[in-house]
Write a protein that holds these residues in place. Structure first.
Motif, mmCIF file in Angstrom:
data_model
loop_
_atom_site.group_PDB
_atom_site.id
_atom_site.type_symbol
_atom_site.label_atom_id
_atom_site.label_comp_id
_atom_site.label_asym_id
_atom_site.label_seq_id
_atom_site.Cartn_x
_atom_site.Cartn_y
_atom_site.Cartn_z
ATOM 1 N N THR A 44 7.939 -2.346 -4.273
ATOM 2 C CA THR A 44 6.710 -2.934 -3.983
ATOM 3 C C THR A 44 6.587 -3.996 -2.731
ATOM 4 O O THR A 44 5.785 -3.877 -1.783
ATOM 5 C CB THR A 44 6.065 -3.847 -5.129
ATOM 6 N N LYS A 47 7.100 -1.870 0.338
ATOM 7 C CA LYS A 47 5.801 -1.188 0.836
ATOM 8 C C LYS A 47 4.594 -1.959 1.437
ATOM 9 O O LYS A 47 3.678 -1.686 2.289
ATOM 10 C CB LYS A 47 4.882 -0.302 -0.372
ATOM 11 N N GLN A 51 3.588 -1.765 5.218
ATOM 12 C CA GLN A 51 1.920 -1.835 5.656
ATOM 13 C C GLN A 51 1.494 -3.054 6.196
ATOM 14 O O GLN A 51 0.393 -2.939 7.086
ATOM 15 C CB GLN A 51 1.177 -1.617 4.199
ATOM 16 N N LEU A 386 5.690 5.107 -7.178
ATOM 17 C CA LEU A 386 4.081 5.175 -7.300
ATOM 18 C C LEU A 386 3.848 3.927 -7.655
ATOM 19 O O LEU A 386 2.723 3.332 -7.217
ATOM 20 C CB LEU A 386 3.782 6.429 -8.396
ATOM 21 N N GLU A 389 3.490 1.709 -4.803
ATOM 22 C CA GLU A 389 2.254 2.025 -4.065
ATOM 23 C C GLU A 389 1.154 1.401 -4.586
ATOM 24 O O GLU A 389 0.274 0.768 -4.166
ATOM 25 C CB GLU A 389 1.869 3.589 -4.122
ATOM 26 N N SER A 393 -0.890 -2.046 -2.951
ATOM 27 C CA SER A 393 -2.103 -1.906 -2.574
ATOM 28 C C SER A 393 -2.747 -3.211 -3.224
ATOM 29 O O SER A 393 -3.736 -4.053 -2.645
ATOM 30 C CB SER A 393 -2.808 -0.607 -3.019
ATOM 31 N N TRP A 402 -4.862 4.054 -4.674
ATOM 32 C CA TRP A 402 -3.999 3.387 -5.513
ATOM 33 C C TRP A 402 -4.126 2.121 -6.149
ATOM 34 O O TRP A 402 -4.089 2.013 -7.327
ATOM 35 C CB TRP A 402 -2.693 2.982 -4.675
#
Length: 464
Positions: A44, A47, A51, A386, A389, A393, A402
């Motif tokens: 987490t 990611k 981003q 996942l 993701e 998000s 997601w």
């Protein structure tokens, strides 16, 4: 620090030279505070930074990053593919297909990430094999494939008896199915590699800093023993510990042990029986046996379902040498009669099994600033990628596939309250064990389906 370091994590500490991080000893502020430094928390954080590089991200971990489930699992890279039917029933065809394909792509993405960030996690994307060792298992083994075929997303193939024996390394194997979108890795080396990658991206990590309280105010505040963190967003990524921190979650998962043993290196002997690959292998029992080789020529064998925790308490046994070594040794000798059970180590871990067998994510108490994820049900190596993701998000406020994912709708279903749940688990475990004894003897336990249907109905009434 863990009382008994599992083999993977202990070996990774030695090989990587990872040093313990500093504890939090002051009051600070951050954009996103993540509680938990395992696979979910680290993916987490990574990611989020990928981003949104300018977002300040801070992780607090109660011990050392990865010494929980992330450093003690089997390291099997498995996907959602054989759970397509469950996914369709919960989320519909389109979302189910997307999740299956996303989980398969994640296997390759994890390898790609490790290559890009120079993480040596012994990743071998060699595939996976699901085996059947008796007629009853063989009857059910092929069932998921027809549904995958129906929607044109089947990456699995059937293996004939001689092929199945050759690739599984066991003369017990009658038939098997295999896929290329799977594999195995060193979980300890991966989680410590993710920690290093997160630090390189600018993530702040405080170890030996257990959360003592969460203040869900306008600006959430995470309290630790020696400090606090005010954050715009908070992510709770503690998996099996969730119910102890937030008791309402105890109705949505059950803690069950997974016991593992690993041998001393015996590369030539493994090659001689066909185990010269890094495939993840699992049989078709309800309380599954799973195994894989390691890059240094060892064979790991694990089995789930030996211990159930009352009220999801973290039992001392979950952090000790396995109390089921003798049972695992018996299974090992049966599955691999030509191999020596020269055990290097054994350990136990707690698996947070959800009602659906799928992980779930959401907002804590519907708070738009606090998020969580758990319930990997024994398959968290790929699914936590996942999870990263989904949680990144949500934390970044994105409106995408997601954040709107079927898995991001919170827990779907609940178990009966204690003590009914615990007593029921013992009854089910005994029933399953008897069923498997019948099937191993090529007998049909005609009573099993009827009994389980009655039990499920009774549990449902108790739940209401």
């Amino acid at each position: 620090m863990s009382n008994t370091q599992p083999f993977w994590f202990k070996q990774a500490l030695t090989l990587t030279g990872d040093q313990p991080g500093r504890p939090l000893t002051s009051n600070i502020s951050t954009d996103v505070c993540i509680v938990g430094g395992g696979f979910t928390g680290l993916w987490t954080a990574i990611k989020i930074k990928q981003q949104s590089p300018n977002t300040d991200v801070t992780i607090v971990e109660k011990g050392r990053c990865g010494e929980g489930a992330s450093g003690r699992n089997g390291g099997c890279m498995l996907t959602f593919a054989t759970k397509l039917n469950t996914l369709i029933s919960l989320f519909g065809v389109t979302e189910a297909i997307r999740l299956v394909q996303a989980s398969e792509q994640a296997v390759f993405d994890i390898k790609k990430f490790c290559q890009a960030h120079h993480i040596d996690a012994d990743i071998r994307v060699d595939g996976a094999i699901y085996t059947a060792n008796n007629a009853a298992q063989a009857k059910k083994l092929y069932q998921p494939l027809s549904l995958l075929d129906q929607y044109g997303i089947n990456r699995w193939q059937k293996l004939k008896a001689h092929e199945a024996i050759k690739v599984s390394g066991s003369p017990l194997t009658q038939v098997a199915i295999s896929t290329d979108a799977a594999g195995s890795l060193h979980p300890g080396k991966l989680v410590l590699g993710l920690k290093k990658a997160a630090l390189s991206l600018g993530v702040n990590i405080y170890e030996h800093s257990p959360m003592t309280a969460l203040q869900q105010t306008t600006t959430p505040e995470v309290n630790t023993k020696q400090g606090s963190i005010k954050a715009k967003k908070v992510v709770i990524a503690v998996n099996g510990w969730m119910g102890q921190m937030f008791p309402r979650f105890n109705r949505h998962y059950v803690l069950v042990s997974s016991d593992m043993v690993i041998t001393k290196p015996q590369a030539q002997a493994l090659t001689d029986v066909g185990l010269s690959h890094g495939k993840a292998v699992a049989d078709s029992r309800i309380f599954v046996h799973y195994y894989r080789t390691s890059a240094d020529g060892r064979l790991m064998l694990g089995k789930g379902g030996n211990l159930f925790a009352y009220a999801n308490k973290m039992l001392p046994a979950f952090d000790q040498k396995s109390g089921f070594e003798a049972m695992l040794g018996k299974s090992f000798n049966k599955i691999f009669p030509s191999l020596a059970f020269n055990i290097e180590a054994s350990w136990t871990g707690a698996s947070d099994r959800s009602v659906t067998g799928l992980p779930f994510f959401g907002r804590l108490n519907e708070n738009p600033k606090v998020f969580y994820g758990l319930g990997y049900s024994g398959n968290g190596v790929v699914q936590s990628y996942l999870g990263g993701e989904i949680l990144s998000s949500l934390a970044l406020g994105h409106n995408n596939t997601w954040s709107n994912c079927g898995l991001a709708k919170g827990p779907l279903g609940s178990f009966p309250p204690e003590p009914i749940r615990y007593l029921g688990a013992q009854i089910v475990k005994n029933c399953v064990q008897r069923k498997e004894q019948f099937e191993d003897a090529n007998k049909t336990p005609w009573w099993f389906d009827q009994y389980m249907a009655k039990f499920a109905a009774a549990a449902g009434k108790a739940d209401k």
